[in-house]
Design an enzyme around this catalytic site. Structure first.
Site, PDB file in Angstrom:
ATOM      1  N   HIS A  31       0.976  -1.286   0.004  1.00 12.91           N
ATOM      2  CA  HIS A  31       0.143  -0.186   0.163  1.00 12.91           C
ATOM      3  C   HIS A  31       0.929   1.123   0.057  1.00 12.91           C
ATOM      4  CE1 HIS A  31       0.913  -0.627   4.402  1.00 12.91           C
ATOM      5  NE2 HIS A  31       0.747   0.667   4.452  1.00 12.91           N
ATOM      6  N   ARG A  32       2.148   1.155   0.284  1.00 16.14           N
ATOM      7  CA  ARG A  32       2.909   2.326   0.493  1.00 16.14           C
ATOM      8  C   ARG A  32       3.101   3.077  -0.987  1.00 16.14           C
ATOM      9  NH1 ARG A  32       5.730   3.435   5.181  1.00 16.14           N
ATOM     10  NH2 ARG A  32       5.280   1.944   6.676  1.00 16.14           N
TER      11      ARG A  32
END
Length: 111
Positions: A31-32
């Site tokens: 998700h980064r």
């Protein structure tokens, strides 16, 4: 928080729906932005996931945002191994998966 939602987490039937056995699958989160938003990094991540399932012969569930999944799908030069699966999970399902997983692969310090 986990204790507060313990009943809902325990009621999750995600492992039954996905036909999973305890300690018999991997769980991944991506998700980064520095990983999800860059094509080269996404490509390397997918190659690494393919390698993990080739070595361990276990299913790997990727819990990712739909936008990240669509960006992965747009990489024409990459194929994901059949044991690599992409899913969206609600919080309760995700925590239930975490409780029963062989190992979590993540770039997050909160998982």
């Amino acid at each position: 928080m986990l204790e507060h939602y313990k009943d809902k987490i325990e009621k999750s039937d995600i492992t039954t729906k996905l036909e999973l056995k305890k300690n018999d699958y991997f769980l991944l989160t991506i998700h980064r932005a520095k990983n999800a938003d860059h094509k080269d990094r996404r490509l390397e991540i997918i190659k690494s996931l393919n390698l993990v399932v080739e070595i361990y012969k276990k299913r790997l569930f990727c819990s990712i945002h739909p936008g990240t999944k669509s960006r992965i799908d747009r990489i024409p030069s990459i194929e994901t191994h059949p044991l690599v699966e992409f899913h969206e999970h609600c919080f309760f399902d995700f925590v239930n998966l975490e409780k029963n997983v062989l190992s979590v692969l993540t770039e997050s310090c909160t998982v």
